[in-house]
Design an enzyme around this catalytic site. Structure first.
Site: not given
Ligand code: AMP
Length: 193
Positions: A15, A90, A129, A135, A146
């Site tokens: 994404k 989400r 990654r 990360r 996740r």
């Molecule tokens: P991502 O980079 O989109 O994989 O997001 C990394 C982490 O940020 C996720 O595992 C959540 O802990 C938090 N996060 C990102 N976007 C959201 C969202 N829309 N709602 C809740 N937590 C989020």
């Protein structure tokens, strides 16, 4: 032309990479809630502190916190002509909050792109990654969690947008350019050249 787009898909589907491409193509800001949270973690802000434990565990940050953050970001002038949301909404509560925000502004989403990727491939990508980017939430156990959170809380949103006739599914596996091409083709079929 105004574009309001969502990019939805499991962690590791690409994404962020595709959001970067689309933002250049459409000249709209890409808003990644994950990136915003990570920046706040690095800057040790109050928001970062609130989000940290959830992110480390691979859980969603609470809706209230996330919804406030997105509302603020989408209210910035650079979003007036469109935006691409990556990783938001989400949860069903986040869909509700986004619907409310858009209705207040008298605007609507143009399309929702689902990046489809097989969970096994995604786990392999995220392992890589973890090494490349370090990360913490790319640790294999956290990744599995996740994916589980995605399946339970986020995957159901795909049906919500499909029922609204907004969803376009794109195969997320392949070369970066190839996938970008698929997304642009899918959007042009929807009259979003
Ligand atoms: P991502 O980079 O989109 O994989 O997001 C990394 C982490 O940020 C996720 O595992 C959540 O802990 C938090 N996060 C990102 N976007 C959201 C969202 N829309 N709602 C809740 N937590 C989020």
């Amino acid at each position: 032309m105004t574009r309001r787009l969502l990019l939805i898909g499991p962690p590791g589907a690409g994404k962020g990479t595709q959001a970067g491409r689309l933002t250049e193509h459409f000249r709209i800001p890409a808003i990644s809630t994950g990136d915003i949270f990570r920046q706040n973690l690095r800057d040790e802000t109050e928001l970062g502190l609130k989000a940290k434990a959830f992110m480390d565990a691979g859980d969603n940050v609470p809706d209230e916190v996330t919804n406030d953050l997105v509302r603020d970001r989408l209210s910035q002038p650079d979003c007036a002509e469109g935006f691409l949301l990556d990783g938001y909404p989400r949860t069903t509560d986040q869909v509700r909050a986004l619907d409310e925000f858009l209705a207040e502004k008298g605007v609507a989403l143009d399309a929702v792109v689902e990046l489809v990727a097989d969970p096994d491939i995604v786990v392999e990508r995220l392992k890589k990654r973890a090494v490349d980017q370090g990360r913490a939430d790319d640790d294999e156990n956290v990744v599995r969690h996740r994916l589980d959170v995605y399946a339970k809380q986020t995957a159901p949103l795909i049906d919500v947008y499909a029922e609204r006739g907004m969803l376009t599914k794109v195969n997320g596996i392949g070369e970066i350019d190839e996938v970008t091409g698929r997304i642009l083709d899918a959007l042009s079929v929807r009259d979003l050249p």
